[in-house]
Design a protein around this motif. Structure first.
Motif, mmCIF file in Angstrom:
data_model
loop_
_atom_site.group_PDB
_atom_site.id
_atom_site.type_symbol
_atom_site.label_atom_id
_atom_site.label_comp_id
_atom_site.label_asym_id
_atom_site.label_seq_id
_atom_site.Cartn_x
_atom_site.Cartn_y
_atom_site.Cartn_z
ATOM 1 N N SER A 110 0.830 -1.208 0.000
ATOM 2 C CA SER A 110 0.000 0.000 0.000
ATOM 3 C C SER A 110 0.861 1.254 0.000
ATOM 4 C CB SER A 110 -0.932 0.009 1.210
ATOM 5 O OG SER A 110 -1.804 -1.081 1.168
ATOM 6 N N ALA A 111 1.880 1.282 0.840
ATOM 7 C CA ALA A 111 2.773 2.441 0.899
ATOM 8 C C ALA A 111 3.489 2.631 -0.435
ATOM 9 C CB ALA A 111 3.779 2.273 2.037
ATOM 10 N N TRP A 112 3.963 1.554 -1.018
ATOM 11 C CA TRP A 112 4.653 1.629 -2.304
ATOM 12 C C TRP A 112 3.715 2.172 -3.382
ATOM 13 C CZ3 TRP A 112 9.174 1.761 -4.551
ATOM 14 C CH2 TRP A 112 9.251 1.554 -5.910
ATOM 15 N N THR A 113 2.492 1.697 -3.413
ATOM 16 C CA THR A 113 1.528 2.143 -4.423
ATOM 17 C C THR A 113 1.221 3.621 -4.276
ATOM 18 O OG1 THR A 113 0.551 -0.059 -4.480
ATOM 19 C CG2 THR A 113 -0.772 1.735 -5.361
ATOM 20 N N VAL A 114 0.986 4.076 -3.055
ATOM 21 C CA VAL A 114 0.692 5.496 -2.827
ATOM 22 C C VAL A 114 1.879 6.362 -3.212
ATOM 23 C CG1 VAL A 114 0.249 7.216 -1.033
ATOM 24 C CG2 VAL A 114 -1.058 5.091 -1.072
ATOM 25 N N LEU A 115 3.072 5.983 -2.796
ATOM 26 C CA LEU A 115 4.263 6.778 -3.128
ATOM 27 C C LEU A 115 4.526 6.791 -4.630
ATOM 28 C CD1 LEU A 115 6.646 5.768 -0.220
ATOM 29 C CD2 LEU A 115 5.533 7.976 -0.586
ATOM 30 N N TYR A 116 4.399 5.647 -5.281
ATOM 31 C CA TYR A 116 4.637 5.579 -6.721
ATOM 32 C C TYR A 116 3.666 6.467 -7.477
ATOM 33 C CZ TYR A 116 4.840 3.812 -11.472
ATOM 34 O OH TYR A 116 4.929 3.724 -12.838
ATOM 35 N N ARG A 117 2.388 6.376 -7.128
ATOM 36 C CA ARG A 117 1.382 7.181 -7.833
ATOM 37 C C ARG A 117 1.498 8.659 -7.502
ATOM 38 N NH1 ARG A 117 -3.876 3.180 -7.863
ATOM 39 N NH2 ARG A 117 -2.857 1.572 -9.107
ATOM 40 N N THR A 118 2.011 8.977 -6.321
ATOM 41 C CA THR A 118 2.235 10.383 -5.983
ATOM 42 C C THR A 118 3.389 10.956 -6.788
ATOM 43 O OG1 THR A 118 1.427 10.015 -3.732
ATOM 44 C CG2 THR A 118 2.774 11.971 -4.097
ATOM 45 N N PHE A 119 4.470 10.212 -6.899
ATOM 46 C CA PHE A 119 5.645 10.714 -7.611
ATOM 47 C C PHE A 119 5.467 10.721 -9.126
ATOM 48 C CE2 PHE A 119 8.131 9.278 -3.723
ATOM 49 C CZ PHE A 119 8.186 10.555 -3.203
ATOM 50 N N THR A 120 4.584 9.904 -9.650
ATOM 51 C CA THR A 120 4.375 9.867 -11.099
ATOM 52 C C THR A 120 3.103 10.584 -11.516
ATOM 53 O OG1 THR A 120 3.249 7.728 -10.932
ATOM 54 C CG2 THR A 120 5.641 7.703 -11.349
#
Length: 94
Positions: A53-63
Motif C-alpha cells: 500500500s505504501a509503495w503504491t501510494v508513493l509511486y502514484r504520488t511521484f508519477t
C-alpha cells in the motif's frame, strides 16, 4: 460480484484452512513442524499488505501528471463563478 464480496471470498479461502490448522482440526507432519510459522502468517500478510500500500501510494504520488491547461481552465471557471456571485450580491471576505 462486488469488490466487497470478492474480498470476503478471498478472506474465507484463507481463513477456513488457516483456522482448521491453528485449532488442530487438521494435523499433518507439515503443520506440526511449522505451526509457529503458520500462526504468524496473518501478521506477515498484514506487513506485506502495508508495504504494498505504501509503495503504491508513493509511486502514484511521484508519477502524478500535472495538467497546466486544466489548471488554467479551472482558474477561469473560478473567476467566472466569483463574478457571477458578486453580480447576485454575494460579498467575499478577501
Amino acid at each position: 460480484m462486488t469488490n466487497l464480496q470478492r474480498w470476503l471470498f478471498y478472506a474465507t479461502l484463507f481463513a477456513v484452512p488457516y483456522l482448521a490448522i491453528v485449532m488442530g482440526t487438521v494435523q499433518t507432519a507439515f503443520t506440526t513442524k511449522y505451526l509457529l510459522h503458520i500462526q504468524l502468517l496473518p501478521l506477515l500478510l498484514l506487513i506485506l499488505f502495508g508495504i504494498y500500500s505504501a509503495w503504491t501510494v508513493l509511486y502514484r504520488t511521484f508519477t502524478f501528471n500535472d495538467c497546466p491547461e486544466a489548471a488554467k481552465e479551472l482558474q477561469a471557471e473560478i473567476l467566472e463563478a466569483r463574478k457571477d456571485l458578486i453580480a447576485k450580491g454575494f460579498k467575499f471576505r478577501d
